[in-house]
Structures are given as structure tokens and as C-alpha cells.
Design a protein around this motif. Structure first.
Motif, short mmCIF file in Angstrom:
data_model
loop_
_atom_site.label_atom_id
_atom_site.label_comp_id
_atom_site.label_asym_id
_atom_site.label_seq_id
_atom_site.Cartn_x
_atom_site.Cartn_y
_atom_site.Cartn_z
N PRO A 15 -23.50 4.06 35.95
CA PRO A 15 -24.42 5.01 35.32
C PRO A 15 -24.93 4.54 33.96
O PRO A 15 -25.98 4.99 33.51
N VAL A 16 -24.23 3.63 33.31
CA VAL A 16 -24.65 3.19 31.98
C VAL A 16 -25.76 2.15 32.06
O VAL A 16 -26.78 2.25 31.39
N CYS A 17 -25.59 1.14 32.91
CA CYS A 17 -26.57 0.05 32.98
C CYS A 17 -27.46 0.12 34.22
O CYS A 17 -28.30 -0.75 34.42
N GLN A 18 -27.31 1.15 35.05
CA GLN A 18 -28.08 1.33 36.28
C GLN A 18 -27.99 0.13 37.22
O GLN A 18 -28.95 -0.24 37.89
N GLY A 19 -26.84 -0.55 37.23
CA GLY A 19 -26.60 -1.64 38.16
C GLY A 19 -27.04 -3.02 37.71
O GLY A 19 -26.86 -3.98 38.43
N SER A 20 -27.61 -3.14 36.52
CA SER A 20 -28.07 -4.45 36.06
C SER A 20 -26.95 -5.29 35.45
O SER A 20 -27.04 -6.51 35.42
N GLY A 21 -25.92 -4.64 34.90
CA GLY A 21 -24.82 -5.37 34.27
C GLY A 21 -25.08 -5.67 32.81
O GLY A 21 -24.22 -6.23 32.13
N GLU A 22 -26.27 -5.33 32.29
CA GLU A 22 -26.60 -5.58 30.89
C GLU A 22 -27.09 -4.29 30.24
O GLU A 22 -27.70 -3.45 30.89
N VAL A 23 -26.83 -4.17 28.96
CA VAL A 23 -27.35 -3.05 28.18
C VAL A 23 -28.06 -3.60 26.95
O VAL A 23 -27.74 -4.69 26.46
N SER A 24 -29.02 -2.86 26.44
CA SER A 24 -29.78 -3.28 25.27
C SER A 24 -29.42 -2.42 24.07
O SER A 24 -29.19 -1.22 24.20
N ARG A 25 -29.36 -3.05 22.91
CA ARG A 25 -29.10 -2.37 21.65
C ARG A 25 -30.22 -2.72 20.68
O ARG A 25 -30.66 -3.86 20.64
N THR A 26 -30.68 -1.76 19.91
CA THR A 26 -31.71 -2.00 18.91
C THR A 26 -31.11 -2.76 17.74
O THR A 26 -30.02 -2.42 17.27
N VAL A 27 -31.82 -3.78 17.26
CA VAL A 27 -31.37 -4.57 16.12
C VAL A 27 -32.09 -4.07 14.87
O VAL A 27 -33.32 -3.96 14.85
N HIS A 28 -31.31 -3.74 13.83
CA HIS A 28 -31.85 -3.25 12.57
C HIS A 28 -31.61 -4.29 11.48
O HIS A 28 -30.55 -4.90 11.44
N VAL A 29 -32.61 -4.46 10.59
CA VAL A 29 -32.46 -5.40 9.48
C VAL A 29 -32.95 -4.75 8.19
O VAL A 29 -33.70 -3.79 8.21
N GLY A 30 -32.50 -5.30 7.09
CA GLY A 30 -32.98 -4.87 5.78
C GLY A 30 -32.25 -3.66 5.24
O GLY A 30 -31.45 -3.02 5.90
N ARG A 31 -32.57 -3.37 3.98
CA ARG A 31 -31.92 -2.27 3.30
C ARG A 31 -32.32 -0.92 3.89
O ARG A 31 -31.53 0.02 3.93
N LYS A 32 -33.54 -0.80 4.39
CA LYS A 32 -34.02 0.46 4.97
C LYS A 32 -33.73 0.55 6.47
O LYS A 32 -34.16 1.48 7.13
N ARG A 33 -33.00 -0.44 7.00
CA ARG A 33 -32.56 -0.46 8.40
C ARG A 33 -33.75 -0.36 9.35
O ARG A 33 -33.80 0.47 10.26
N ARG A 34 -34.70 -1.23 9.17
CA ARG A 34 -35.91 -1.28 10.00
C ARG A 34 -35.58 -1.91 11.36
O ARG A 34 -34.90 -2.93 11.43
N ALA A 35 -36.07 -1.28 12.43
CA ALA A 35 -35.84 -1.81 13.79
C ALA A 35 -36.78 -2.98 14.03
O ALA A 35 -37.98 -2.88 13.81
N VAL A 36 -36.24 -4.13 14.48
CA VAL A 36 -37.06 -5.31 14.72
C VAL A 36 -37.06 -5.77 16.17
O VAL A 36 -37.85 -6.63 16.53
#
Length: 55
Positions: A15-36
């Protein structure tokens, strides 16, 4: 009389990866935690198999 071909039912997908075996996480950078972008990794629920855990 010919026999019917039956196949085993497919195992339920994770149920977490819908059978793909991989999950994605958003990467944040900088002091204001900007999503890149996103980074993919191994699903910890099914350990990359894509099948629902039975325990």
C-alpha cells in the motif's frame, strides 16, 4: 473435455509504494527549506519487493 487453465492469484501490492518497490521523498535545501526535487529510495514497508508484508 479440455481443462481450464487457472493461474495463482497475484500477491497483493504494497500500500505504500503501490508495488513499485520505491518511494519518493522531497529534497529541501537552504535556510528557508526550499523544495528542489525528489529523491527515490527503497520502500521500507516491503523492502523493495513490491508485495504487501504478511507479518
Amino acid at each position: 473435455m479440455p481443462r481450464k487453465k487457472t493461474t495463482a492469484p497475484a500477491p497483493p501490492s504494497c500500500p505504500v509504494c503501490q508495488g513499485s518497490g520505491e518511494v519518493s521523498r522531497t529534497v529541501h535545501v537552504g535556510r528557508k527549506r526550499r523544495a528542489v526535487g525528489e529523491q527515490t529510495g527503497l520502500c521500507l514497508n516491503c523492502l523493495g519487493s513490491g508485495e504487501a508484508p504478511t507479518a
